[in-house]
Design a protein around this motif. Structure first.
Motif, PDB file in Angstrom:
ATOM      1  N   ARG A  67       0.830  -1.215   0.000  1.00 60.37           N
ATOM      2  CA  ARG A  67       0.000   0.000   0.000  1.00 60.37           C
ATOM      3  C   ARG A  67       0.865   1.267   0.000  1.00 60.37           C
ATOM      4  O   ARG A  67       0.520   2.271  -0.642  1.00 60.37           O
ATOM      5  N   MET A  69       3.764   1.460  -1.351  1.00 63.73           N
ATOM      6  CA  MET A  69       4.315   1.545  -2.708  1.00 63.73           C
ATOM      7  C   MET A  69       3.299   2.161  -3.672  1.00 63.73           C
ATOM      8  O   MET A  69       3.646   2.986  -4.531  1.00 63.73           O
ATOM      9  N   LEU A  70       2.025   1.759  -3.493  1.00 63.87           N
ATOM     10  CA  LEU A  70       0.973   2.312  -4.355  1.00 63.87           C
ATOM     11  C   LEU A  70       0.831   3.822  -4.152  1.00 63.87           C
ATOM     12  O   LEU A  70       0.528   4.572  -5.081  1.00 63.87           O
ATOM     13  N   GLU A  73       4.602   5.330  -5.574  1.00 64.64           N
ATOM     14  CA  GLU A  73       5.138   5.037  -6.911  1.00 64.64           C
ATOM     15  C   GLU A  73       4.167   5.441  -8.024  1.00 64.64           C
ATOM     16  O   GLU A  73       2.950   5.303  -7.890  1.00 64.64           O
ATOM     17  N   SER A  74       4.750   5.902  -9.117  1.00 63.50           N
ATOM     18  CA  SER A  74       3.932   6.241 -10.298  1.00 63.50           C
ATOM     19  C   SER A  74       4.192   5.261 -11.448  1.00 63.50           C
ATOM     20  O   SER A  74       3.412   5.195 -12.404  1.00 63.50           O
ATOM     21  N   ASP A  75       5.281   4.493 -11.362  1.00 65.44           N
ATOM     22  CA  ASP A  75       5.630   3.519 -12.406  1.00 65.44           C
ATOM     23  C   ASP A  75       4.540   2.435 -12.483  1.00 65.44           C
ATOM     24  O   ASP A  75       4.288   1.728 -11.494  1.00 65.44           O
ATOM     25  N   PRO A  76       3.890   2.277 -13.655  1.00 65.49           N
ATOM     26  CA  PRO A  76       2.788   1.311 -13.797  1.00 65.49           C
ATOM     27  C   PRO A  76       3.197  -0.129 -13.468  1.00 65.49           C
ATOM     28  O   PRO A  76       2.425  -0.896 -12.883  1.00 65.49           O
ATOM     29  N   ARG A  79       3.570  -0.501  -9.704  1.00 59.00           N
ATOM     30  CA  ARG A  79       2.243  -0.439  -9.095  1.00 59.00           C
ATOM     31  C   ARG A  79       1.485  -1.760  -9.289  1.00 59.00           C
ATOM     32  O   ARG A  79       0.804  -2.238  -8.377  1.00 59.00           O
ATOM     33  N   GLU A  80       1.646  -2.346 -10.486  1.00 54.69           N
ATOM     34  CA  GLU A  80       0.976  -3.631 -10.759  1.00 54.69           C
ATOM     35  C   GLU A  80       1.536  -4.737  -9.861  1.00 54.69           C
ATOM     36  O   GLU A  80       0.790  -5.580  -9.333  1.00 54.69           O
ATOM     37  N   ALA A  82       2.849  -4.308  -6.929  1.00 55.26           N
ATOM     38  CA  ALA A  82       2.372  -4.029  -5.565  1.00 55.26           C
ATOM     39  C   ALA A  82       0.952  -4.524  -5.376  1.00 55.26           C
ATOM     40  O   ALA A  82       0.607  -5.109  -4.345  1.00 55.26           O
ATOM     41  N   LYS A  83       0.087  -4.310  -6.394  1.00 55.39           N
ATOM     42  CA  LYS A  83      -1.305  -4.778  -6.330  1.00 55.39           C
ATOM     43  C   LYS A  83      -1.378  -6.294  -6.220  1.00 55.39           C
ATOM     44  O   LYS A  83      -2.161  -6.848  -5.447  1.00 55.39           O
TER      45      LYS A  83
END
Length: 361
Positions: A67, A69-70, A73-76, A79-80, A82-83
């Motif tokens: 969470r 990191m989400l 971070e802006s790097d897609p 973020r993926e 991390a999800k």
């Protein structure tokens, strides 16, 4: 969502685990065998709990860091990742919580012990003895599958096969914790070998499973025991009926009588008889505990009241029914050949649910 009450317990559990770990290496503790064994048992029980706590904490940390990191971070791609990490941890969290709650319920300290198995023919004459023999064969095969060792200590054979009574010691890892569910009256419905008109009869045999007492569990005084020696009977080779190797012990204060005749050596029979006597005396006290929990847990009603009917084996229908949890299986032949894992596992699941409810964790 993490259960914060679980995390609050972690520190106290870890502290006690470390404390017990230090104590079992202390020479003064090691010299007190009774205390040393009990601390070792506690350490083993806590080991799996501490490990489960660590795994739970790791999942909680993964969710938190994911969470963060989400949020940062802006790097897609990151973020993926991390999800995915959050989702995977959140899926595992409820099961790990359930495991910890179950481990937090105090275990029966007897569960790790070896067991004494007694099978006695009940109503039904010769057919009951034959059925008692079938049950003993079932447990023998089950023990072989589990890698447990079975030693017969006393036998009284039936006139048409099977046993009027048979007593055996089962040794292995956690034997009593598994076998305790078998205590109670087992009923059989089938056409007996002695029946000429093909009618189905109902017979019964009683099974009792006792946790074996350790030497330090109970103190036996020599003056309280009367010892008798007699000739063995039944299978056993040339020495049977020729030497007084069989041992009968009577505990005078309680009136309990045990005997052992399966060994040619008098000393070996004496050792086994003493072990069984300790177990029976120990179980007089343990029975009070069983009576208390039997009123709360239907899975243990058989252990608390050994006259309770727990299971029916119906040969014409190929059916086995365990009456405590209303479980019916149509694989009688496999079960009577020792495949009783499914029944015991379902009883364990039911008991675990009852423990959690009882503890209100």
């Amino acid at each position: 969502m993490a259960d914060h009450s679980i995390l609050e317990k972690y520190e106290a559990i870890q502290h006690r685990f470390d404390e017990v770990g230090q104590q079992i290496t202390d020479p003064s503790v090691m010299s007190d065998m009774k205390r040393y064994v009990k601390l070792n048992q506690e350490y083993k029980r806590m080991e799996s709990l501490v490990q489960a706590f660590k795994e739970y904490k790791a999942l909680v940390d993964n969710i938190r860091s994911g969470r963060e990191m989400l949020a940062e971070e802006s790097d897609p791609e990151i973020r993926e990742m991390a999800k995915e990490e959050i989702e995977a941890s959140e899926v595992q969290l409820p099961e790990k919580e359930k495991e910890i709650k179950l481990l937090l319920v105090p275990a029966d300290p007897e569960d790790g012990k070896n067991a004494i198995l007694e099978i006695r023919a009940g109503t039904g004459g010769d057919e009951a003895s034959i059925f008692a023999g079938d049950l003993f064969r079932m447990y023998t095969k089950y023990c072989e599958k589990k890698g447990w060792r079975m030693e017969i200590t006393n036998v009284n054979e039936g006139t048409s096969g099977g046993y009027k009574e048979i007593v055996a010691k089962i040794s292995g890892d956690g034997v009593y914790g598994v076998m305790k569910y078998e205590s109670g009256v087992h009923r059989v419905q089938r056409v007996p070998q002695t029946e000429t008109q093909g009618r189905v009869h109902t017979s019964a045999a009683s099974v009792a499973v006792l946790p074996e007492a350790e030497e330090f569990d109970i103190e036996l005084k020599t003056e309280d025991i009367r010892r008798d020696e007699f000739c063995s009977s039944g299978p056993g080779g040339q020495s049977v009926n020729t030497t007084y190797s069989a041992i009968r012990l009577t505990h005078i204060p309680s009136g309990i009588v045990v005997q052992c005749q399966d060994q040619k050596s008098k000393l070996k029979n004496l050792d086994k008889a003493m072990a069984e006597l300790r177990t029976r005396l120990y179980n007089m006290e343990y029975q009070k505990y069983l009576d208390e929990i039997s009123s709360k847990r239907k899975t243990m009603v058989s252990t608390g009241d050994r006259s309770a009917k727990i299971r029916t084996y119906n040969w014409p229908q190929g059916r086995v029914t365990d009456h405590r949890i209303n479980l019916t299986l149509y694989n009688l032949q496999a079960i009577i050949n020792g495949d009783i894992d499914e029944i015991i596992e379902k009883l364990q699941v039911e008991e675990n649910a009852e423990k959690l409810k009882e503890a209100e964790i």
